[in-house]
Design a protein around this motif. Structure first.
Motif, PDB file in Angstrom:
ATOM      1  N   GLY A 102       0.739  -1.340  -0.077  1.00  0.00           N
ATOM      2  CA  GLY A 102      -0.250   0.110  -0.114  1.00  0.00           C
ATOM      3  C   GLY A 102       0.867   1.132  -0.063  1.00  0.00           C
ATOM      4  O   GLY A 102       2.059   1.290  -0.496  1.00  0.00           O
ATOM      5  N   ALA A 103       0.141   2.359   0.580  1.00  0.00           N
ATOM      6  CA  ALA A 103       0.902   3.673   0.508  1.00  0.00           C
ATOM      7  C   ALA A 103       0.248   4.654   1.197  1.00  0.00           C
ATOM      8  O   ALA A 103      -0.980   4.264   1.597  1.00  0.00           O
ATOM      9  N   VAL A 104       1.029   5.607   1.796  1.00  0.00           N
ATOM     10  CA  VAL A 104       0.354   6.647   2.659  1.00  0.00           C
ATOM     11  C   VAL A 104       1.007   8.118   2.079  1.00  0.00           C
ATOM     12  O   VAL A 104       1.999   8.092   1.759  1.00  0.00           O
ATOM     13  N   PHE A 159      -4.193   2.841   2.164  1.00  0.00           N
ATOM     14  CA  PHE A 159      -4.946   1.954   1.658  1.00  0.00           C
ATOM     15  C   PHE A 159      -6.028   1.297   2.712  1.00  0.00           C
ATOM     16  O   PHE A 159      -5.426   1.322   3.943  1.00  0.00           O
ATOM     17  N   ASN A 160      -7.286   1.152   2.597  1.00  0.00           N
ATOM     18  CA  ASN A 160      -8.255   0.601   3.835  1.00  0.00           C
ATOM     19  C   ASN A 160      -7.915  -0.731   4.033  1.00  0.00           C
ATOM     20  O   ASN A 160      -7.124  -1.518   3.476  1.00  0.00           O
ATOM     21  N   ALA A 161      -8.777  -1.377   4.937  1.00  0.00           N
ATOM     22  CA  ALA A 161      -8.485  -2.596   5.486  1.00  0.00           C
ATOM     23  C   ALA A 161      -8.585  -3.830   4.411  1.00  0.00           C
ATOM     24  O   ALA A 161      -8.072  -4.742   4.376  1.00  0.00           O
ATOM     25  N   ALA A 162      -9.414  -3.259   3.262  1.00  0.00           N
ATOM     26  CA  ALA A 162      -9.612  -4.340   2.190  1.00  0.00           C
ATOM     27  C   ALA A 162      -8.564  -4.195   1.399  1.00  0.00           C
ATOM     28  O   ALA A 162      -8.545  -4.981  -0.057  1.00  0.00           O
ATOM     29  N   GLY A 163      -7.513  -3.364   1.291  1.00  0.00           N
ATOM     30  CA  GLY A 163      -6.330  -3.045   0.436  1.00  0.00           C
ATOM     31  C   GLY A 163      -6.670  -2.466  -0.598  1.00  0.00           C
ATOM     32  O   GLY A 163      -6.051  -2.215  -1.767  1.00  0.00           O
ATOM     33  N   ASP A 164      -7.772  -1.486  -0.648  1.00  0.00           N
ATOM     34  CA  ASP A 164      -8.106  -0.541  -1.801  1.00  0.00           C
ATOM     35  C   ASP A 164      -7.490   0.841  -1.468  1.00  0.00           C
ATOM     36  O   ASP A 164      -7.385   1.407  -0.280  1.00  0.00           O
ATOM     37  N   SER A 172     -10.657  19.546   2.882  1.00  0.00           N
ATOM     38  CA  SER A 172     -10.859  20.812   2.008  1.00  0.00           C
ATOM     39  C   SER A 172     -12.220  21.313   2.348  1.00  0.00           C
ATOM     40  O   SER A 172     -12.502  22.425   1.902  1.00  0.00           O
ATOM     41  N   GLY A 173     -12.965  20.732   3.296  1.00  0.00           N
ATOM     42  CA  GLY A 173     -14.385  21.599   3.717  1.00  0.00           C
ATOM     43  C   GLY A 173     -15.366  20.607   2.982  1.00  0.00           C
ATOM     44  O   GLY A 173     -16.591  21.126   3.106  1.00  0.00           O
ATOM     45  N   SER A 174     -15.084  19.954   2.066  1.00  0.00           N
ATOM     46  CA  SER A 174     -16.176  19.301   1.126  1.00  0.00           C
ATOM     47  C   SER A 174     -16.413  17.588   1.592  1.00  0.00           C
ATOM     48  O   SER A 174     -15.374  17.348   2.123  1.00  0.00           O
ATOM     49  N   ASP A 175     -17.257  17.188   1.242  1.00  0.00           N
ATOM     50  CA  ASP A 175     -17.614  15.865   1.667  1.00  0.00           C
ATOM     51  C   ASP A 175     -17.163  14.887   0.464  1.00  0.00           C
ATOM     52  O   ASP A 175     -18.170  14.382  -0.102  1.00  0.00           O
ATOM     53  N   THR A 176     -15.841  14.974   0.163  1.00  0.00           N
ATOM     54  CA  THR A 176     -15.260  14.251  -1.098  1.00  0.00           C
ATOM     55  C   THR A 176     -14.349  13.245  -0.674  1.00  0.00           C
ATOM     56  O   THR A 176     -13.460  13.616   0.128  1.00  0.00           O
ATOM     57  N   TRP A 177     -14.541  11.880  -1.102  1.00  0.00           N
ATOM     58  CA  TRP A 177     -13.664  10.988  -0.791  1.00  0.00           C
ATOM     59  C   TRP A 177     -14.048   9.910  -1.992  1.00  0.00           C
ATOM     60  O   TRP A 177     -15.040   9.946  -2.835  1.00  0.00           O
ATOM     61  N   ILE A 178     -12.886   8.875  -2.076  1.00  0.00           N
ATOM     62  CA  ILE A 178     -13.135   7.746  -2.988  1.00  0.00           C
ATOM     63  C   ILE A 178     -12.137   6.772  -2.481  1.00  0.00           C
ATOM     64  O   ILE A 178     -11.054   6.820  -2.310  1.00  0.00           O
ATOM     65  N   VAL A 179     -12.973   5.614  -2.511  1.00  0.00           N
ATOM     66  CA  VAL A 179     -12.418   4.159  -2.564  1.00  0.00           C
ATOM     67  C   VAL A 179     -12.158   3.838  -3.930  1.00  0.00           C
ATOM     68  O   VAL A 179     -13.257   3.638  -4.796  1.00  0.00           O
ATOM     69  N   SER A 180     -11.001   3.414  -4.498  1.00  0.00           N
ATOM     70  CA  SER A 180     -10.609   3.550  -5.748  1.00  0.00           C
ATOM     71  C   SER A 180     -10.178   1.995  -6.255  1.00  0.00           C
ATOM     72  O   SER A 180      -9.713   1.211  -5.333  1.00  0.00           O
ATOM     73  N   LYS A 181     -10.099   1.835  -7.588  1.00  0.00           N
ATOM     74  CA  LYS A 181      -9.516   0.389  -8.074  1.00  0.00           C
ATOM     75  C   LYS A 181      -8.897   0.893  -9.387  1.00  0.00           C
ATOM     76  O   LYS A 181      -9.150   1.894 -10.176  1.00  0.00           O
TER      77      LYS A 181
END
Length: 252
Positions: A102-104, A159-164, A172-181
């Motif tokens: 993974g990465a941080v 990377f989350n617990a599932a490795g994504d 940023s003040g917005s409700d923006t996020w993405i679990v990606s593939k």
């Protein structure tokens, strides 16, 4: 805004020069803020800003036509690998290859920089890759105060617990996020600062799609600097952290 001081700052912090110490960072910061004290970095238009995916021999697919560019950020952190003794018990470390885990990364807002000077923006990953996170965090906080923004650190990547791969831009003040593939990957092009043309230490450029998301649907990792694992696990710790920097472009 004059770019002369920012270009000077980039040159000073470039890996072609000695790494900056606290005094050099402070001097650079004072010159930058002198230029930016009357500038508000916020709500910059990204209309017409072009994603740099033409620099590779094999091209990444372009953004979906119905999507707009929402954010451009600079990421600085580590690509993480495992050389666990138990994992490679059947093979000596000198013949084993590190396994990606993974990465941080800390994510810095670069949308306004992208809207004003792509050439300058593309210089920053190389500079950031050779500057400590502590120094970058201090500079970002100080610049945010001088340019009337709440914060230039707008999120984090891990990377989350599932490795994504997960990108959280809610700072940023917005409700923006993405679990990606991963949708596509291409080899990073050779960088100008490497006359030999060798760039095996730079992680690939990627296009990532939404697995679960809000606010954005596609992410590009481009202009990468470093991050590739050592060739073998010989003389490595069980956990191997390799510094890297990159631009991330978010579409939604």
């Amino acid at each position: 805004m004059s770019l002369k001081v920012l270009l000077f700052a980039t040159a000073c912090l470039s890996p072609a020069f000695a790494l900056p110490g606290p005094l050099r960072l402070a001097s650079t910061f004072s010159e930058i803020t002198a230029e930016l004290q009357n500038i508000t970095l916020g709500n910059c238009s990204l209309k017409g800003v072009d994603l740099p995916i033409k620099n590779t021999k094999i091209k990444l697919p372009g953004p979906s036509p119905h999507l707009d560019l929402k954010y451009v950020v600079l990421g600085r952190g580590t690509q993480n690998y495992s050389c666990s003794s138990s994992e490679f018990a059947r093979h000596p470390k000198k013949s084993s290859t590190p396994k990606a885990t993974g990465a941080v990364a800390t994510l810095f807002d670069a949308s306004c920089l992208a809207s004003q000077s792509l050439n300058l923006l593309h210089e920053f990953p190389a500079m950031m890759g050779h500057t400590t996170l502590g120094s970058l965090a201090f500079l970002a906080e100080a610049l945010a105060l001088s340019t009337k923004t709440s914060n230039l650190i707008i999120g984090e990547h891990y990377f989350n617990a599932a490795g994504d791969p997960f990108f959280d831009l809610r700072s940023s003040g917005s409700d923006t996020w993405i679990v990606s593939k991963k949708d596509a990957s291409v080899k990073a092009p050779a960088r100008v600062l490497r006359p030999s043309g060798k760039n095996d230490s730079d992680v690939p450029w990627l296009k990532l799609d939404c697995k679960d998301c809000k606010g954005v649907k596609e992410v590009y990792r481009v202009m990468t600097v470093d991050g590739v694992a050592p060739p073998t696990c010989e003389r490595q710790n069980d956990t191997v952290l390799v510094d890297y920097a990159a631009e991330y472009w978010f579409y939604g």
